[in-house]
Design a protein around this motif. Structure first.
Motif, mmCIF file in Angstrom:
data_model
loop_
_atom_site.group_PDB
_atom_site.id
_atom_site.type_symbol
_atom_site.label_atom_id
_atom_site.label_comp_id
_atom_site.label_asym_id
_atom_site.label_seq_id
_atom_site.Cartn_x
_atom_site.Cartn_y
_atom_site.Cartn_z
ATOM 1 N N ALA B 367 0.830 -1.221 0.190
ATOM 2 C CA ALA B 367 -0.143 0.169 0.034
ATOM 3 C C ALA B 367 0.736 1.222 -0.033
ATOM 4 C CB ALA B 367 -1.007 0.001 1.152
ATOM 5 N N LYS B 368 2.000 0.899 0.235
ATOM 6 C CA LYS B 368 3.036 2.358 0.280
ATOM 7 C C LYS B 368 3.232 2.861 -1.229
ATOM 8 C CE LYS B 368 5.880 2.274 4.411
ATOM 9 N NZ LYS B 368 5.793 0.966 4.905
ATOM 10 N N ILE B 369 2.965 1.805 -2.123
ATOM 11 C CA ILE B 369 2.916 2.302 -3.833
ATOM 12 C C ILE B 369 1.983 2.633 -4.287
ATOM 13 C CG2 ILE B 369 3.983 1.394 -5.789
ATOM 14 C CD1 ILE B 369 5.192 -0.975 -4.480
ATOM 15 N N GLY B 370 2.045 3.732 -5.026
ATOM 16 C CA GLY B 370 0.802 4.087 -5.916
ATOM 17 C C GLY B 370 0.223 5.574 -5.218
ATOM 18 N N LYS B 375 -3.807 1.785 -5.396
ATOM 19 C CA LYS B 375 -2.540 1.020 -4.993
ATOM 20 C C LYS B 375 -1.555 0.383 -5.853
ATOM 21 C CE LYS B 375 -3.046 3.330 -0.877
ATOM 22 N NZ LYS B 375 -2.275 4.497 -0.745
ATOM 23 N N GLY B 376 -0.428 0.238 -5.719
ATOM 24 C CA GLY B 376 0.480 -0.684 -6.357
ATOM 25 C C GLY B 376 0.912 0.072 -7.837
ATOM 26 N N THR B 377 1.160 -0.928 -8.512
ATOM 27 C CA THR B 377 1.677 -0.534 -9.960
ATOM 28 C C THR B 377 0.681 -0.915 -11.037
ATOM 29 O OG1 THR B 377 2.654 -2.718 -10.329
ATOM 30 C CG2 THR B 377 4.038 -1.142 -9.506
ATOM 31 N N LYS B 378 0.908 -0.419 -12.081
ATOM 32 C CA LYS B 378 0.042 -1.020 -13.277
ATOM 33 C C LYS B 378 0.991 -0.944 -14.503
ATOM 34 C CE LYS B 378 -3.645 -1.623 -15.588
ATOM 35 N NZ LYS B 378 -3.176 -2.677 -16.317
ATOM 36 N N MET B 396 1.126 3.634 -9.666
ATOM 37 C CA MET B 396 -0.107 4.426 -10.104
ATOM 38 C C MET B 396 0.178 5.977 -9.720
ATOM 39 S SD MET B 396 -3.035 2.551 -11.108
ATOM 40 C CE MET B 396 -3.678 0.828 -10.685
ATOM 41 N N GLY B 397 -0.123 6.705 -10.047
ATOM 42 C CA GLY B 397 -0.018 8.298 -9.808
ATOM 43 C C GLY B 397 0.991 8.882 -10.556
ATOM 44 N N ILE B 398 1.677 8.219 -11.388
ATOM 45 C CA ILE B 398 2.495 8.932 -12.449
ATOM 46 C C ILE B 398 1.991 9.721 -13.288
ATOM 47 C CG2 ILE B 398 2.953 6.933 -13.800
ATOM 48 C CD1 ILE B 398 5.638 7.276 -14.128
ATOM 49 N N THR B 399 2.423 10.829 -13.788
ATOM 50 C CA THR B 399 1.754 11.556 -14.728
ATOM 51 C C THR B 399 1.745 11.059 -16.190
ATOM 52 O OG1 THR B 399 3.738 13.192 -15.347
ATOM 53 C CG2 THR B 399 2.128 13.450 -13.316
ATOM 54 N N LEU B 400 1.061 11.471 -17.169
ATOM 55 C CA LEU B 400 0.917 11.136 -18.636
ATOM 56 C C LEU B 400 2.256 11.574 -19.149
ATOM 57 C CD1 LEU B 400 -2.649 11.605 -19.843
ATOM 58 C CD2 LEU B 400 -1.487 9.535 -19.652
ATOM 59 N N ASP B 440 -4.186 7.264 -12.632
ATOM 60 C CA ASP B 440 -4.847 6.154 -11.797
ATOM 61 C C ASP B 440 -6.275 6.166 -11.976
ATOM 62 O OD1 ASP B 440 -6.473 8.227 -10.284
ATOM 63 O OD2 ASP B 440 -5.282 8.083 -8.422
ATOM 64 N N PHE B 441 -6.924 5.090 -11.140
ATOM 65 C CA PHE B 441 -8.560 4.934 -11.758
ATOM 66 C C PHE B 441 -9.413 6.102 -11.609
ATOM 67 C CE2 PHE B 441 -8.299 0.583 -12.123
ATOM 68 C CZ PHE B 441 -7.605 -0.068 -11.339
ATOM 69 N N ASP B 442 -9.321 6.914 -10.569
ATOM 70 C CA ASP B 442 -10.120 8.118 -10.488
ATOM 71 C C ASP B 442 -10.029 9.331 -11.254
ATOM 72 O OD1 ASP B 442 -9.764 6.813 -7.072
ATOM 73 O OD2 ASP B 442 -11.487 6.451 -8.186
ATOM 74 N N GLN B 443 -8.738 9.473 -11.402
ATOM 75 C CA GLN B 443 -8.240 10.634 -12.223
ATOM 76 C C GLN B 443 -8.509 10.452 -13.542
ATOM 77 O OE1 GLN B 443 -7.116 13.478 -11.259
ATOM 78 N NE2 GLN B 443 -6.991 12.973 -9.163
#
Lengths: 155, 624, 239
Positions: B367-370, B375-378, B396-400, B440-443
């Motif tokens: 859960a520390k990643i993302g 959470k996590g990687t994709k 998750m959370g890296i920008t386009l 990420d999913f929500d963004q």
């Protein structure tokens, strides 16, 4: 186009390898098609009888899934990938050129039974797009001008 | 028939598993150079078979089996530069390797040297990078799942064991309760990677609690989104990671029977999954009395028949029941009534592959990643108009922007970025104003698209957004199962309208009709194929409406793609009379007038294939 | 029993009933095409969609499939429902512009014309014929063939079926008269959109009328074990 008469023993052994499980109808039909290059009518009848599934349902499934052909197919199966990545790189033009050269549209077989042309929605090798797969051989970075030499390499 | 006496390899306890692992590691020389060659479908298509054969030949010829090993592995992700070879243990990366390079690579590797000319060159700095981790493509990635691919031969279970494989299963079966496992997965924040993004732990919990005599777990490897091949690479390259996840999940929900549903177009994935199942069974890691725990679980493989709709869970299950892939309403979820009306837990390949990581190292670490909600990687497949095409795994959370420019190396030929399509046919096109959007999913949902299974198609100034919308609608029209009225008839009509627009027959009112039709598909379709089908149309209308209007009002395709709205001509000032275009033309519409005289293009004969435009380096062919 | 609201009316209903059943029990009209009590609900035509509010969120659900719950709020004629119904009807009208039942239903739902290019089909692909043949008659002579926009109903290969008993249930249940069924003399003619078959009819020993296909008699004998003389007289002449 000549239809093939399937070997009853062969169909029987395919059914047995799946324990005649009606849930395995799709993989069973795939094995039958791998054997005869299409799904012969008698094979569908025998599969239905062997699984206890009405012929109309076997036929439904055979006609629903794009992997299956109810008509005999050519010696060489050409699959043009029309996945998004390939499309963006010009796969449509490659397909047009193949259709033009062979005189058939996607889904059809040439009169001399040499080629069947199909399209597929992504084979998962997107880095090499546009891709044409012939008899399981992948040709990447295809362009209209590469079509002629590619087709000529098949007898 | 005489039966061959075989010494049983069965591991009857977790302790036996750990002992075996120690023995495997001890039997391997960590310093012995190992040439690993990617044997994934992508590199095979680029000629990896010949490269592998070349290595085998040279090693045999020189009797060098003792000095250097050869391993055929799964996909390391950098498909643009395949065939890829990674020399272990140093992780030296060689790119675009040919069969003829084998002899040199072997001789230099044995000596402890590097073959300079095969190293990756960073196009921005001109510098060569030696090690895999220094390659800019890999630097920003976090390869928790794909990282082991270049160390594992997917047909050799001992490779997976050597890296710690099945330790998570051991942990799960020795002292964790099913409820405890579910809790751990819940705490990790893992969300489904197939596109739905549903919290995995919650799904498992509902399945466990559901009433039914039998329950099933299914791995959805029907990866139908065109341009996405993450699941293919996982299943081809590391099938045991998926299998281990499934066994843990089965134990958690109380299932004893599982299916891996692989799409028909992935024959290598099917083959490697079959081998993995066989080898896991031999070791007692699958089947009856797993690791002596008393838990039984077996897995069958079923293949798809070429139907995108079978990626939808109820259609997949119908196909597993020997029926056509028609979805059904999900007012009662499949976790309650799924395969054969029994509770069924279906998860995507990548979701399953994340499970051993969570159970082995704990939910807290995962859960520390993302990002907050993801959470996590994709894993994403970065394809289209991008320099570094391939598979990437990022937190998750890296920008386009970081993905496209930092990892992807930007757009080829210096062209301008136009849009990125995420989520496949159910997703949407996102323009450059969103480049700093965290992925990420929500963004992605907020921007009107969705994560989907992970396909990321990059488009440049030469991509026509109306053509892209038409492409996706045509694709879905061909994949619709045909059961419900809005999807079957609606997609047909959307396709007619969009084709009309791209062929210069667009009229006033077309956009309004597309929007009203879209609303009905969204509201009334029976399944997500239909209800998400309008997304590419709606997002391209939202962000690129001017292109639609150019097609309809001006009968013009600004990107120069739509054949009917584009004409080709020769720029008489620029044409040197080299004759290349005339040679390239498949219908002899161009006449070569000789040196220093501009070629003549017959517009009547021209089929607008673009071959002349592609071949002319002097910009003497005009396309508008 | 649960309490729910349909169009503002508070109603009580048994658990396990669908919204459509409860609506019909209470004389509330919801249009349907692919629904028939004789077979399992299919949810394909989408005309029976109604708007429900659940946990504060509104969505459209198929009333033929959705089971009632305590506190459910249903709207059968909200703006959203009506707008969608009209668009669905436009799509259906474009598919079958020359079918009388489709035209009548369109008019009833306020749709005079369609915005789309017109085709010319009679079959609306509701699959009632297929489902009745499978679930009620038990013969499965016909099925849905191909997928998506190429979907049709028919016998395998559109050829005369070995198992069809000529009972005509498919024609009887078709909501739009797309299957034609005619008895002329000693022959029954059944015509589906893609092919047709003929059946020899049995003559009643008493009144001489031709009343049932011989194939149907064979099938019924197989299923029930009844002796052949059971079918010597037509229903009118039986005691």
């Amino acid at each position: 186009m000549k239809a093939t008469k399937p070997d009853k023993q062969k169909i029987k052994s395919i059914l047995a390898s799946y324990q005649s499980d009606p849930g395995m109808l799709v993989p069973i039909l795939q094995d039958v098609q791998a054997e005869y290059n299409y799904l012969p009518r008698e094979a569908l009848v025998q599969v239905g009888e062997g699984l206890g599934v009405p012929l109309s349902q076997v036929y439904s499934v055979a006609s629903f899934f794009k992997a299956f052909s109810l008509k005999p197919r050519g010696r060489h199966l050409i699959n043009v990938c029309l996945g998004t990545a390939c499309h963006v790189r010009g796969a449509g033009r490659v397909l047009d050129e193949i259709e033009r050269r062979l005189g058939v549209k996607s889904g059809e077989t040439t009169k001399n039974m040499k080629y069947t042309l199909e399209t597929v929605n992504c084979v998962g090798a997107c880095a090499l797009g546009p891709i044409v797969v012939i008899d399981g051989n992948y040709s990447g970075q295809m362009t209209g001008s590469k079509v002629k030499p590619l087709l000529e390499s098949y007898k | 028939m005489a039966k061959k006496q075989q010494t049983s390899k069965r591991l009857n306890s977790v302790a036996a598993l750990e002992a075996l692992r120690k023995a495997i590691v001890a039997s391997r020389d960590p310093d012995k150079p190992c040439i690993t060659v990617c044997g994934g479908t992508g590199c095979l298509a680029l000629g990896a078979r010949d490269v592998i054969a070349g290595f085998k030949r040279e090693i045999e010829k020189g009797g060098l089996e003792g000095k250097v090993s050869l391993k055929i592995t799964g996909c390391p992700g950098f498909c643009e530069k395949g065939p890829l070879v990674v020399i272990k243990p140093e992780d030296i990366l060689y790119q675009q390797v040919k069969a003829g390079d084998a002899a040199e690579i072997i001789s230099e590797t044995v000596k402890g040297n590097i073959v300079d000319r095969l190293l990756y060159v960073d196009p921005n700095t001109g510098k060569k990078t030696t090690y895999e981790s220094d390659v800019p493509f890999y630097k920003k990635q976090k390869r928790l799942l794909l990282g082991s691919n270049s160390s594992i031969d997917p047909t050799v279970i001992e490779d997976y064991l050597a890296l710690g494989g099945y330790a998570a299963l051991g942990r799960a079966l020795s002292g964790m309760t099913p409820e405890g496992i579910i809790d751990e997965v819940k705490k990790s924040g893992l969300r489904g990677r197939g596109g739905g993004g549903f919290p995995t732990g919650a799904k498992w919990e509902t399945c466990r609690k559901a009433e039914g005599e039998k329950r099933y777990v299914i791995c959805n490897c029907d990866e139908g989104d065109p341009g996405a091949f993450m699941d293919r690479s996982l299943m081809e390259g590391n099938p045991h990671s998926v299998l281990e996840g499934m066994i843990i999940g089965a134990y958690a929900v109380g299932s004893h029977e599982g299916y891996i549903y692989v799409r028909n177009e992935y024959p290598l994935a099917v083959k490697n999954a079959e081998i993995a199942i066989e080898q896991a069974e031999e070791y007692g890691l699958l089947g009856r009395n797993i690791l002596g725990s008393g838990f039984d679980f077996s897995v069958k493989i079923s293949r798809g028949g070429g139907a995108f709709v079978c990626g939808e869970s109820t259609a997949l299950m119908a196909s597993l029941e020997g029926k056509v892939g028609e979805p059904r309403a999900k007012y009662v979820h499949t976790v309650e009534k799924g395969l054969w009306e029994q509770p069924t837990n279906l998860n995507n390949v990548e979701t399953w592959a994340n499970v051993p990581l969570i159970i082995k190292d704990g939910a807290g670490r995962y859960a520390k990643i993302g990002s907050e909600g993801s959470k996590g990687t994709k894993i994403f497949s970065l394809v289209g108009k991008i320099n570094n095409t391939g598979l990437i795994e990022v937190p998750m959370g890296i920008t386009l922007r970081e993905i496209i420019y930092g990892i992807g190396g930007g757009i080829p030929e210096g062209k301008k970025f136009k849009a990125v399509q995420t989520g496949g046919p159910s997703g949407g096109c996102i323009p450059d104003s969103f480049l700093d959007l965290p992925v990420d999913f929500d963004q992605l949902d907020k921007a009107g698209s969705m994560m989907g299974s992970g396909g990321m198609i990059i488009m440049d100034e030469n991509s026509c957004m109306v053509d892209i919308a038409r492409y996706f609608i045509n694709f879905l029209e061909g994949e619709s199962c045909g059961k419900c009225l809005p999807c079957r008839e609606g997609l047909k009509r959307m396709s007619q309208i969009l084709t009309g627009i791209t062929e210069g027959r667009g009229k006033d009112g077309d956009i309004d009709l597309l929007e009203r039709l879209s609303a009905t598909l969204v509201d009334c379709s029976l399944c997500a194929l239909g209800s998400t089908a309008p997304n590419p149309v709606l997002t391209t209308l939202r962000y690129f409406r001017d292109e639609y209007e150019a097609h309809i009002k001006d009968k013009r395709c600004p990107a120069g793609v739509c054949k009917a709205l584009v004409t080709y001509s020769i720029d008489e000032e620029k044409c040197p009379g080299c004759g290349l275009c005339a040679k390239a033309c498949p219908v002899e519409a161009i006449t070569d007038m000789g040196k220093k005289k501009p070629a003549i293009l017959d517009k009547e004969k021209c089929i607008k294939c673009g071959a002349c435009y592609d071949v002319c380096n002097l910009g003497a062919v005009i396309r508008k | 029993m649960v309490t729910l609201t349909i169009d503002g009316r508070k109603l009580k209903a048994e658990e396990g009933k669908t919204i459509l059943q409860v609506a019909e029990d209470n004389n509330i009209y919801i249009p349907t095409l692919c629904f028939n009590e004789a077979v399992k609900a299919y949810g394909a035509c989408r005309l029976c969609l109604v708007e429900i509010t659940r946990r504060g969120r509104e969505k459209l659900v198929a009333s033929c499939l959705y089971e009632v719950e305590e506190g459910l709020k249903v709207k059968t004629g909200s703006d959203r429902v009506v707008a969608n119904r009209k668009m669905l009807m436009e799509l259906l009208l474009a598919r079958c512009p020359n079918n009388k039942e489709v035209q009548d239903l369109a008019r009833k739902l306020g749709v005079e014309e369609t915005s789309f290019q017109q085709d010319d089909n009679q079959c609306i692909l509701c699959a009632l014929c297929v489902r009745v043949c499978q679930e009620v008659v038990g013969v499965s002579a016909i099925s849905l063939v191909n997928r998506g926009v190429d979907r049709q109903m028919g016998t395998p290969y559109y050829e005369p079926s070995d198992v069809c008993i000529g009972c005509g249930s498919c024609a009887y249940v078709c909501p739009v008269g797309a299957i034609k069924f005619e008895d002329i003399g000693d022959t029954r003619y059944i015509k589906w959109p893609n092919n047709k078959m003929e059946f020899k009819l049995k003559k009643c020993k008493t009144c001489g009328s031709y009343w049932i296909p011989e194939r149907q008699i064979e099938y019924m004998m197989e299923q029930t074990g009844l002796p052949p003389d059971t079918f010597d007289n037509c229903p009118d002449c039986r005691d």
